[in-house]
Design a protein around this motif. Structure first.
Motif, PDB file in Angstrom:
ATOM      1  N   PRO A  43       0.801  -1.231   0.000  1.00 22.52           N
ATOM      2  CA  PRO A  43       0.000   0.000   0.000  1.00 22.52           C
ATOM      3  C   PRO A  43       0.829   1.275   0.000  1.00 22.52           C
ATOM      4  N   PHE A  44       2.126   1.174   0.336  1.00 22.52           N
ATOM      5  CA  PHE A  44       2.921   2.397   0.530  1.00 22.52           C
ATOM      6  C   PHE A  44       3.823   2.727  -0.653  1.00 22.52           C
ATOM      7  N   SER A  45       3.701   1.982  -1.734  1.00 24.20           N
ATOM      8  CA  SER A  45       4.603   2.219  -2.862  1.00 24.20           C
ATOM      9  C   SER A  45       3.968   1.657  -4.133  1.00 24.20           C
ATOM     10  N   THR A  46       4.415   2.160  -5.273  1.00 25.92           N
ATOM     11  CA  THR A  46       3.933   1.593  -6.539  1.00 25.92           C
ATOM     12  C   THR A  46       4.903   0.554  -7.092  1.00 25.92           C
ATOM     13  N   VAL A  47       5.903   0.177  -6.302  1.00 26.55           N
ATOM     14  CA  VAL A  47       6.727  -0.970  -6.703  1.00 26.55           C
ATOM     15  C   VAL A  47       6.571  -2.081  -5.663  1.00 26.55           C
ATOM     16  N   TRP A  48       6.850  -3.304  -6.085  1.00 29.30           N
ATOM     17  CA  TRP A  48       6.711  -4.470  -5.204  1.00 29.30           C
ATOM     18  C   TRP A  48       7.523  -4.260  -3.929  1.00 29.30           C
ATOM     19  N   GLY A  49       7.036  -4.717  -2.797  1.00 29.39           N
ATOM     20  CA  GLY A  49       7.743  -4.572  -1.522  1.00 29.39           C
ATOM     21  C   GLY A  49       7.157  -5.535  -0.515  1.00 29.39           C
ATOM     22  N   PRO A  50       7.237  -5.222   0.789  1.00 28.29           N
ATOM     23  CA  PRO A  50       6.714  -6.141   1.808  1.00 28.29           C
ATOM     24  C   PRO A  50       5.224  -6.421   1.558  1.00 28.29           C
ATOM     25  N   MET A  51       4.926  -7.692   1.351  1.00 25.73           N
ATOM     26  CA  MET A  51       3.583  -8.016   0.872  1.00 25.73           C
ATOM     27  C   MET A  51       2.533  -8.114   1.966  1.00 25.73           C
ATOM     28  N   HIS A  52       1.408  -7.433   1.704  1.00 29.48           N
ATOM     29  CA  HIS A  52       0.182  -7.507   2.490  1.00 29.48           C
ATOM     30  C   HIS A  52      -0.845  -8.268   1.656  1.00 29.48           C
ATOM     31  N   TRP A  53      -1.938  -8.636   2.264  1.00 32.01           N
ATOM     32  CA  TRP A  53      -3.096  -9.077   1.491  1.00 32.01           C
ATOM     33  C   TRP A  53      -4.113  -7.936   1.495  1.00 32.01           C
TER      34      TRP A  53
END
Ligand code: FRU
Length: 493
Positions: A43-53
């Motif tokens: 939710p905090f970036s438009t690139v892949w990062g720490p994954m949430h559901w």
């Protein structure tokens, strides 16, 4: 053609995240009148990062209501892909005898400063309030790290004949099957994949497993087959980037047996942007699936305006007997049609002059179309469903089959994107010289289904152009084509 200035707008009917980054669909399950759609979310970036559901629900598969994040990274790691099921009879004992929702997902834990130094395990979360809040199951992980790295994306399904739950799990370049009576304790059953289908340097990912009746099966042929869907990520040894293959075979509750020779590769989609396919659990009577419309080759570098990532339209999957064997067939879920205006008919005509012919000028940015073309043997033509040659489907009629070729243009000045986005590739063939093209354009997406007599090819590619009032044109290079029938409808936005 540069896409650097293109500002993607949220499509009319395709699901997109409210902001941030989205990849795979997760936890697709139908429960108490709602289709749940969870997704890999940063939710905090438009690139892949720490994954949430991320999470959304819909009652009609067209209108989605965003809900709070269901799973967030914690000390166990990030929440990678997985699936959800309804525990109808409370076999887990987590729901006081009532039906409840279970989410199986991969905990991805990075062990040092090196992001490639990680371990993966399968975890479980449950919800007693129709998916609104989620608790971690205390006995997690239900499958601990196995001693090898890539161990992820659990898809849990019910196997009626053996009265067991089955988990299909991507393990290196194989799919491992586990079984369970109570959804909490899992036993290894078998492995499938070595030497079968397509392999690259990348691990297999995002398996799915389901059984479907076979349309057109002969009386001496099996009435149903099992489908095992497998994603393959992007690696330099594979110019196509990430793609989705499937296997047709038998699953006896323990073991999957491939009907086809080990070297047969069946593509679920011939385009570049159809990945991490997952089907909904608990939709009796039909198999509905969703894919992430993107390719790991350039996903992190695509044009964006505060959000990145689009899901396909929900598709209904069936099986069909063809001369090449049993094959998957897809159609857009009927719900999408509810959002359409009255059809505008494309009048039949015969085209043989070399040159470009405008077939229709659709209104609106979300367009559904269908066109049946009867090709004379030897005919070669291009169908442009978007402006100029941004996306062009070539059809070449042989004696008894029509072969397909696909072109896309576009660059945005970023090397990683520009190296891969523009493409020109063969997209298989279909039987017969009468071909029906069914498509959805919705802002930056183009989903096409090309049907021959019994065979079908699905071609899905994003384009990052505005489709508003883009003419549909046919360019006949040689031969003759009859536009037998067709129609165009716009989605009411
Ligand atoms: C597929 C994938 C999965 C993984 C997830 C991480 O696109 O790589 O294998 O669980 O994305 O976001």
């Amino acid at each position: 053609m540069t896409l650097a200035d293109f500002e993607p707008q949220h499509p009319a009917l395709h699901f997109t995240p409210p902001m941030g980054w989205m990849n795979d669909p997760n936890g697709l399950v139908f429960f108490e009148g709602e289709y749940h759609l969870f997704y890999q979310f940063h939710p905090f970036s438009t690139v892949w990062g720490p994954m949430h559901w991320g999470h959304a629900v819909s009652r009609d598969l067209c209108h989605w209501q965003h809900l709070p994040i269901a799973l967030a990274p914690n000390e166990e790691g990030a929440s990678f892909s997985g699936s959800a099921v309804v525990d109808e009879h409370d076999v887990t004992g987590l729901f006081d005898g009532q039906p409840g929702l279970l989410a199986f997902y991969t905990c991805h834990r990075v062990l040092s400063d090196d992001p490639e130094d990680y371990q993966q395990s399968q975890c479980l979360a449950y919800s007693r309030d129709r998916g609104r809040t989620w608790q971690r199951y205390e006995g997690s992980p239900v499958l601990p790290p196995p001693g090898f790295k890539d161990f992820r994306d659990p898809k849990v399904v019910w196997h009626g004949p053996s009265q067991r739950w089955v988990m299909a799990l991507a393990c290196g370049q194989e799919i491992h099957f586990y079984t369970s009576h109570n959804l909490l304790e899992w036993q290894f059953a078998s492995a499938f994949g070595e030497g079968e289908g397509a392999h690259t340097q990348h691990p297999w990912e995002c398996p799915d497993l389901f059984e479907l009746p076979v349309d057109g099966a002969g009386s001496d042929e099996p009435a149903t087959r099992w489908v095992l869907v497998v994603g393959i990520g992007a690696t330099p040894d594979n110019p196509f980037g990430s793609f989705t293959q499937y296997f047709i075979g038998e699953f006896d509750g323990q073991r999957f047996t491939n009907d086809n020779a080990a070297d047969v590769v069946l593509m679920m989609d011939e385009g570049r942007d159809f990945y991490a396919v997952q089907s909904w659990s608990n939709t009796p009577g039909r198999q509905l699936a969703l894919a992430w419309l993107n390719n790991w080759q350039y996903a992190n570098h695509a044009p964006e305006t505060g959000w990145r990532g689009t899901m396909s339209l929900p598709r209904e999957l069936t099986l069909r007997a063809t001369s090449r064997g049993v094959r998957l067939r897809q159609r857009f879920a009927r719900e999408a049609a509810q959002a359409l205006s009255a059809p505008s008919h494309i009048s039949p005509r015969s085209l043989q002059t070399a040159g470009e012919h405008c077939i229709a000028l659709p209104e609106g940015a979300a367009v559904y179309g269908q066109l049946t073309l009867v090709l004379k043997a030897g005919t070669r033509l291009a169908l442009s469903l978007q402006q100029g040659y941004q996306q062009r489907l070539w059809l070449t009629a042989g004696e008894s089959t029509t072969s397909l070729h696909y072109e896309r243009q576009g660059s945005n000045g970023q090397a990683t994107f520009d190296e891969h986005f523009a493409c020109d590739h063969a997209a298989g063939s279909v039987d017969g010289l009468t071909v029906t093209v069914t498509w959805w354009c919705d802002h930056g997406t183009l989903e096409m289904l090309v049907d021959g007599a019994t065979e079908q090819r699905s071609i899905t590619q994003v384009s990052f152009v505005d489709h508003r009032r883009q003419p549909v044109t046919l360019e006949v290079v040689s031969g003759r084509v009859e536009v037998a029938e067709g129609g165009i409808q716009s989605a009411v936005e």
